[in-house]
Design a protein around this motif. Structure first.
Motif, short mmCIF file in Angstrom:
data_model
loop_
_atom_site.label_atom_id
_atom_site.label_comp_id
_atom_site.label_asym_id
_atom_site.label_seq_id
_atom_site.Cartn_x
_atom_site.Cartn_y
_atom_site.Cartn_z
N GLU A 278 0.83 -1.19 0.00
CA GLU A 278 0.00 0.00 0.00
C GLU A 278 0.87 1.25 0.00
O GLU A 278 2.04 1.22 0.39
N SER A 279 0.27 2.36 -0.41
CA SER A 279 1.03 3.61 -0.48
C SER A 279 0.68 4.55 0.67
O SER A 279 1.49 5.42 1.02
N ASP A 280 -0.51 4.40 1.23
CA ASP A 280 -0.90 5.27 2.33
C ASP A 280 -1.30 4.42 3.53
O ASP A 280 -2.14 3.53 3.41
N TYR A 281 -0.70 4.74 4.65
CA TYR A 281 -0.94 3.94 5.85
C TYR A 281 -0.40 4.72 7.04
O TYR A 281 0.23 5.78 6.89
N TYR A 282 -0.68 4.22 8.21
CA TYR A 282 -0.14 4.80 9.44
C TYR A 282 0.85 3.83 10.08
O TYR A 282 0.67 2.61 10.01
N LEU A 283 1.84 4.39 10.73
CA LEU A 283 2.76 3.61 11.56
C LEU A 283 2.74 4.18 12.96
O LEU A 283 2.60 5.40 13.15
N PHE A 284 2.85 3.30 13.94
CA PHE A 284 2.77 3.71 15.34
C PHE A 284 3.87 3.05 16.15
O PHE A 284 4.35 1.97 15.83
#
Lengths: 116, 114
Positions: free
Chosen positions: A29-35
């Motif tokens: 994927e190209s758009d995502y969140y990391l935490f």
């Protein structure tokens, strides 16, 4: 499916020093969140910092900052001026922004010890 | 409430019994998630709710596991005919909505199957 890898089961740092925890992930994927989440012995998962993939600027929260390398799929956490209260398990996590899926995929964690 | 509340904090039960775990999300949060954390492992996703519906149940490990949410608030995770491999910490999280909102976690329920 996305995967998150934390290759350091345990790390140790002296009080007031700086430590970096590593995290790599795999996604198409190209758009995502990391935490980054912190889990002390109380078990509660506490959000430390988050980064949205389309933002090039690395996120910073007080003593915590990340080094986000999108091409390398790397997302490390730097803790500056370490304090005894930073001792905990740290989990790196990924969240998709595609469709309705927003579950978190976690790594296996890094246990951070802080010594005097 | 101020945070996500889970009950009981700890539960010990015999193999074969049914258990119910409860999660009370932050007021106004429409999304609710259940995760399982086995000893020495990271968290694995079980199920999430958007309102009262569960669009993604893909993480439920077997048909002994089920969950419901009523009134867009409290959720119950039920494990029937418990097995020893069900022993874990079960964590609940809620967020304002799905997608770009951060998830806030409760303290979890530690489940021990004898």
């Amino acid at each position: 499916a996305q995967t998150v890898t934390q290759s350091q089961p345990e790390m140790s740092v002296q009080e007031a020093e700086t430590v970096t925890l590593s995290c790599t992930y795999d996604t198409s994927e190209s758009d995502y969140y990391l935490f980054w989440y912190k889990q002390p012995p109380s078990r509660q998962m506490i959000l430390v910092i988050r980064q949205e993939a389309y933002k090039q600027q690395n996120a910073t929260e007080n003593r915590f900052s990340v080094n986000f390398q999108k091409a390398a799929k790397s997302f490390s956490l730097k803790i500056s001026d370490s304090q005894l209260g930073d001792a905990a398990m740290y989990f790196c996590a990924y969240s998709s922004l595609t469709g309705t899926a927003s579950k978190l995929t976690f790594g296996t964690g890094t246990r951070l010890q802080v010594t005097l | 409430g101020a945070g996500v509340s889970q009950s009981p904090s700890n539960k010990v039960t015999e193999k074969g019994k049914d258990v119910e775990l409860r999660c009370d999300p932050i007021s106004g949060h429409t999304a609710l998630y259940w995760y399982r954390q086995s000893l020495g492992q990271g968290l694995e996703f079980l199920i999430y709710f958007q309102g009262n519906s569960a669009p993604d149940k893909s993480g439920l490990p077997s048909d002994r596991f089920s969950a419901e949410r009523t009134g867009g608030s409290v959720s119950t995770l039920t494990i029937q005919r418990t097995q020893q491999e069900d022993s874990a910490v079960y964590l609940c999280a809620s967020s304002l909505d799905i997608g770009r909102q951060p998830q806030h976690f409760g303290d979890g329920t530690r489940l021990s199957i004898l």
